[in-house]
Scaffold this motif. Structure first.
Motif, PDB file in Angstrom:
ATOM      1  N   THR A  39     -28.086  52.441  66.019  1.00 16.59           N
ATOM      2  CA  THR A  39     -27.128  51.671  66.803  1.00 16.59           C
ATOM      3  C   THR A  39     -27.684  51.526  68.213  1.00 16.59           C
ATOM      4  N   LEU A  40     -28.043  50.307  68.562  1.00 16.73           N
ATOM      5  CA  LEU A  40     -28.653  50.024  69.860  1.00 16.73           C
ATOM      6  C   LEU A  40     -27.611  49.382  70.772  1.00 16.73           C
ATOM      7  N   LEU A  41     -27.678  49.714  72.051  1.00 13.84           N
ATOM      8  CA  LEU A  41     -26.734  49.174  73.027  1.00 13.84           C
ATOM      9  C   LEU A  41     -27.406  48.124  73.898  1.00 13.84           C
ATOM     10  N   LEU A  42     -26.686  47.051  74.186  1.00 19.45           N
ATOM     11  CA  LEU A  42     -27.180  45.968  75.024  1.00 19.45           C
ATOM     12  C   LEU A  42     -26.066  45.541  75.973  1.00 19.45           C
ATOM     13  N   GLU A  43     -26.389  45.428  77.258  1.00 19.43           N
ATOM     14  CA  GLU A  43     -25.417  44.950  78.232  1.00 19.43           C
ATOM     15  C   GLU A  43     -25.551  43.445  78.389  1.00 19.43           C
ATOM     16  N   VAL A  44     -24.466  42.716  78.138  1.00 18.15           N
ATOM     17  CA  VAL A  44     -24.448  41.264  78.324  1.00 18.15           C
ATOM     18  C   VAL A  44     -23.875  40.990  79.708  1.00 18.15           C
ATOM     19  N   ARG A  45     -24.695  40.375  80.568  1.00 11.69           N
ATOM     20  CA  ARG A  45     -24.291  40.163  81.968  1.00 11.69           C
ATOM     21  C   ARG A  45     -23.833  38.723  82.204  1.00 11.69           C
TER      22      ARG A  45
ATOM     23  N   ASP B  73     -18.740  38.186  71.795  1.00 12.05           N
ATOM     24  CA  ASP B  73     -17.475  37.574  72.210  1.00 12.05           C
ATOM     25  C   ASP B  73     -17.160  37.779  73.683  1.00 12.05           C
ATOM     26  N   SER B  74     -17.837  38.718  74.330  1.00 10.87           N
ATOM     27  CA  SER B  74     -17.498  39.017  75.721  1.00 10.87           C
ATOM     28  C   SER B  74     -18.706  39.583  76.443  1.00 10.87           C
ATOM     29  N   LEU B  75     -18.584  39.698  77.754  1.00  5.61           N
ATOM     30  CA  LEU B  75     -19.606  40.354  78.550  1.00  5.61           C
ATOM     31  C   LEU B  75     -19.443  41.870  78.430  1.00  5.61           C
ATOM     32  N   GLY B  76     -20.428  42.602  78.986  1.00  7.69           N
ATOM     33  CA  GLY B  76     -20.331  44.057  78.959  1.00  7.69           C
ATOM     34  C   GLY B  76     -21.182  44.675  77.874  1.00  7.69           C
ATOM     35  N   GLU B  77     -20.924  45.943  77.581  1.00  2.00           N
ATOM     36  CA  GLU B  77     -21.731  46.714  76.636  1.00  2.00           C
ATOM     37  C   GLU B  77     -21.449  46.291  75.193  1.00  2.00           C
ATOM     38  N   GLN B  78     -22.520  46.005  74.459  1.00  2.00           N
ATOM     39  CA  GLN B  78     -22.406  45.570  73.070  1.00  2.00           C
ATOM     40  C   GLN B  78     -23.254  46.478  72.179  1.00  2.00           C
ATOM     41  N   SER B  79     -22.821  46.665  70.936  1.00  2.00           N
ATOM     42  CA  SER B  79     -23.554  47.476  69.959  1.00  2.00           C
ATOM     43  C   SER B  79     -24.249  46.563  68.955  1.00  2.00           C
ATOM     44  N   ILE B  80     -25.492  46.880  68.651  1.00  2.00           N
ATOM     45  CA  ILE B  80     -26.259  46.150  67.642  1.00  2.00           C
ATOM     46  C   ILE B  80     -26.748  47.166  66.619  1.00  2.00           C
ATOM     47  N   SER B  81     -26.338  47.003  65.367  1.00  2.00           N
ATOM     48  CA  SER B  81     -26.733  47.930  64.303  1.00  2.00           C
ATOM     49  C   SER B  81     -27.969  47.394  63.585  1.00  2.00           C
ATOM     50  N   ILE B  82     -29.000  48.222  63.517  1.00  2.00           N
ATOM     51  CA  ILE B  82     -30.263  47.878  62.861  1.00  2.00           C
ATOM     52  C   ILE B  82     -30.470  48.847  61.698  1.00  2.00           C
TER      53      ILE B  82
ATOM     54  N   SER C  83     -35.198  45.102  75.973  1.00  2.00           N
ATOM     55  CA  SER C  83     -34.470  45.116  77.239  1.00  2.00           C
ATOM     56  C   SER C  83     -33.144  45.831  77.043  1.00  2.00           C
ATOM     57  N   SER C  84     -32.600  46.343  78.135  1.00  3.03           N
ATOM     58  CA  SER C  84     -31.285  46.969  78.081  1.00  3.03           C
ATOM     59  C   SER C  84     -30.169  45.963  78.357  1.00  3.03           C
ATOM     60  N   PHE C  85     -30.531  44.718  78.715  1.00  3.90           N
ATOM     61  CA  PHE C  85     -29.510  43.725  79.056  1.00  3.90           C
ATOM     62  C   PHE C  85     -29.968  42.329  78.655  1.00  3.90           C
ATOM     63  N   ALA C  86     -29.004  41.414  78.601  1.00  2.55           N
ATOM     64  CA  ALA C  86     -29.264  40.000  78.348  1.00  2.55           C
ATOM     65  C   ALA C  86     -28.413  39.196  79.315  1.00  2.55           C
ATOM     66  N   TYR C  87     -28.822  37.950  79.580  1.00  2.00           N
ATOM     67  CA  TYR C  87     -28.124  37.130  80.559  1.00  2.00           C
ATOM     68  C   TYR C  87     -27.151  36.133  79.937  1.00  2.00           C
ATOM     69  N   ARG C  88     -26.954  36.205  78.632  1.00  2.00           N
ATOM     70  CA  ARG C  88     -26.030  35.259  78.018  1.00  2.00           C
ATOM     71  C   ARG C  88     -25.406  35.907  76.785  1.00  2.00           C
ATOM     72  N   SER C  89     -24.316  35.337  76.303  1.00  5.33           N
ATOM     73  CA  SER C  89     -23.632  35.905  75.147  1.00  5.33           C
ATOM     74  C   SER C  89     -24.258  35.469  73.831  1.00  5.33           C
ATOM     75  N   ASN C  90     -25.255  34.584  73.897  1.00  4.33           N
ATOM     76  CA  ASN C  90     -26.021  34.196  72.712  1.00  4.33           C
ATOM     77  C   ASN C  90     -27.489  34.505  72.975  1.00  4.33           C
TER      78      ASN C  90
ATOM     79  N   TYR D 105     -34.446  36.866  79.549  1.00  2.55           N
ATOM     80  CA  TYR D 105     -33.660  37.803  78.749  1.00  2.55           C
ATOM     81  C   TYR D 105     -32.704  37.089  77.797  1.00  2.55           C
ATOM     82  N   GLU D 106     -33.105  35.910  77.351  1.00  2.00           N
ATOM     83  CA  GLU D 106     -32.365  35.199  76.320  1.00  2.00           C
ATOM     84  C   GLU D 106     -33.041  35.356  74.964  1.00  2.00           C
ATOM     85  N   VAL D 107     -34.284  35.830  74.964  1.00  2.00           N
ATOM     86  CA  VAL D 107     -35.045  36.162  73.765  1.00  2.00           C
ATOM     87  C   VAL D 107     -35.417  37.639  73.874  1.00  2.00           C
ATOM     88  N   ILE D 108     -35.030  38.447  72.888  1.00  2.00           N
ATOM     89  CA  ILE D 108     -35.236  39.888  72.927  1.00  2.00           C
ATOM     90  C   ILE D 108     -36.106  40.317  71.744  1.00  2.00           C
TER      91      ILE D 108
END
Length: 424
Positions: free
Chosen positions: A418-424, A397-406, A348-355, A305-308
């Motif tokens: 506006t897509l949501l992604l949880e950074v864990r 910049d942080s963990l938690g729910e993030q917004s990605i605008s496409i 995916s609904s989540f990623a395992y890193r902030s990058n 989950y580092e490549v989406i």
């Protein structure tokens, strides 16, 4: 007498030094049946991404779970992959690299260590079909240095015949005389540019040469229109996709309303395209959205989950509008109106890193149009274009729910998702 005393002192010193060295020289496992880890790929020419937690039963001395590589190419080729694991980097001084390998065919297996992004000397071993081989490789055979910091492992198969399907298992990977480094090197944007096996898929074609050759394709949703209705409707619709007015309204609501959670945002793409899929007037009009949705998630999982992968749906469709009803509120006259759907989704609904790396492969675009939409991503208040067979690095910049605008642009129509992604 002095000689005997000297010898005793000398032997005692040797024993003491050996005991100190033995206490410091400890083994560190980076993958085992009792502590399996999901690694990541920094580059790969293997036909398929690895499965990190595979269970095909006990393979000789190899106990599941283990890592599985598999696939086939249509030409003679050497397969190589650079692997990293959460426990790396490790500082290693002397000792051995130990691992178990198992192949379905006779192959020449290659292995090397990666330090500072560069693979060192390669060691090769001939593997017999369906036999597990226990390798214990001295670090001196894999590096000319006495001490090194291992960032990854490079594995490969040499000169694999065309059209030969191969399966390779790796398990029980450990280093002796190793210690964890105090800090992992800082990851920069360049290091996040994973190699990705982009396909030559034409998005407008329904056929897909699937990434995972062992995955069973998912069939289209059952067509809602009867055969007799299809014969009538086909001549009325250029798009060959006809929804009811109610379905049209549900679809527009799905793509326009904000998602309440990353999980809902992730599912929304598949749910939206269900209405397009079930209302087609003939087979093979476009690539099956349900299949692409599932396979995109499998690809994301294979990269930890580092490549989406980014999913895109672009469709013209028609919907029926009632003009007149009889006394029993049954529609007796209707006409078709044209509409367009542009929708983006994440694998995916989540990623395992902030990058993370956002991938746009034509494989994950489904459309009934001759061209595909332009795609832009909002990064640090600036819209950046992402072309087919390319990628963008996203940093949070942080963990938690993030917004990605496409933003999707097709002709004069522009849609922002506006897509949501949880950074864990």
């Amino acid at each position: 007498m002095l000689n005997r005393v000297f010898n005793c002192v000398w032997i005692t010193c040797i024993a003491l030094a050996a005991s100190i060295y033995a206490a410091e020289c400890k083994s560190i496992s980076i993958y085992s049946p009792t502590n399996p880890t999901i690694g990541s790929i920094t580059s790969s020419t293997f036909p398929e991404p690895p499965e990190w937690l595979t269970n095909w039963g006990i393979q000789g001395q190899m106990v599941p779970p283990y890592i599985r590589f598999s696939g086939q190419h249509n030409q003679l080729k050497t397969w190589e992959s650079a692997l990293s694991f959460p426990q790396l980097p490790l500082k290693v001084q002397g000792g051995y690299l130990e691992l178990q390998v198992h192949a379905s065919n006779q192959v020449l297996f290659n292995i090397a260590l990666i330090e500072n992004g560069v693979a060192g000397p390669k060691q090769s071993y001939k593997l017999s079909p369906n036999q597990t081989k226990q390798l214990k490789i001295p670090l001196s055979a894999l590096s000319s240095k006495e001490s090194l910091v291992i960032e990854g492992i490079s594995i490969g198969l040499s000169q694999v015949p065309a059209y030969q399907y191969n399966t390779l298992f790796l398990g029980n990977i450990s280093f002796s005389c190793a210690e964890s480094t105090p800090e992992k090197p800082t990851t920069n944007e360049a290091e996040l540019s994973f190699e990705f096996p982009f396909t030559e898929t034409e998005a407008k074609k329904a056929e897909r040469i699937i990434y995972d050759l062992e995955s069973a394709p998912i069939g289209y949703a059952l067509k809602k229109h009867s055969d007799s209705a299809q014969l009538v409707l086909k001549g009325m619709s250029i798009s060959q996709v006809i929804l009811t007015e109610k379905e049209h309204l549900i679809l527009q609501k799905l793509v326009s309303e904000p998602s309440s959670s990353p999980k809902q945002s992730w599912k929304n793409w598949n749910q939206s395209l269900y209405y397009i899929s079930q209302n087609r007037l003939s087979d093979s009009l476009f690539a099956n959205p349900k299949t692409l949705f599932r396979q995109a998630n499998e690809i994301a999982a294979s990269y930890n989950y580092e490549v989406i992968p980014l999913l895109i749906g672009s469709f013209n469709y028609d919907y029926s509008v009632c003009e007149a009803e009889n006394s029993e509120s049954v529609c007796i006259k209707e006409h078709l109106e044209n509409a367009q759907l542009l929708v983006a989704g994440l694998a995916s609904s989540f990623a395992y890193r902030s990058n993370v790396e956002l991938i746009l492969d034509p494989y994950f675009i489904t459309t009934n149009q001759n061209t595909i939409p332009e795609v832009e991503v909002l990064i640090k208040k600036e819209w950046k274009s992402i072309k087919p067979k390319s990628r963008l690095s996203l940093s949070f910049d942080s963990l938690g729910e993030q917004s990605i605008s496409i933003r999707l642009r097709y002709g004069s129509k522009i849609v922002e998702n506006t897509l949501l992604l949880e950074v864990r």
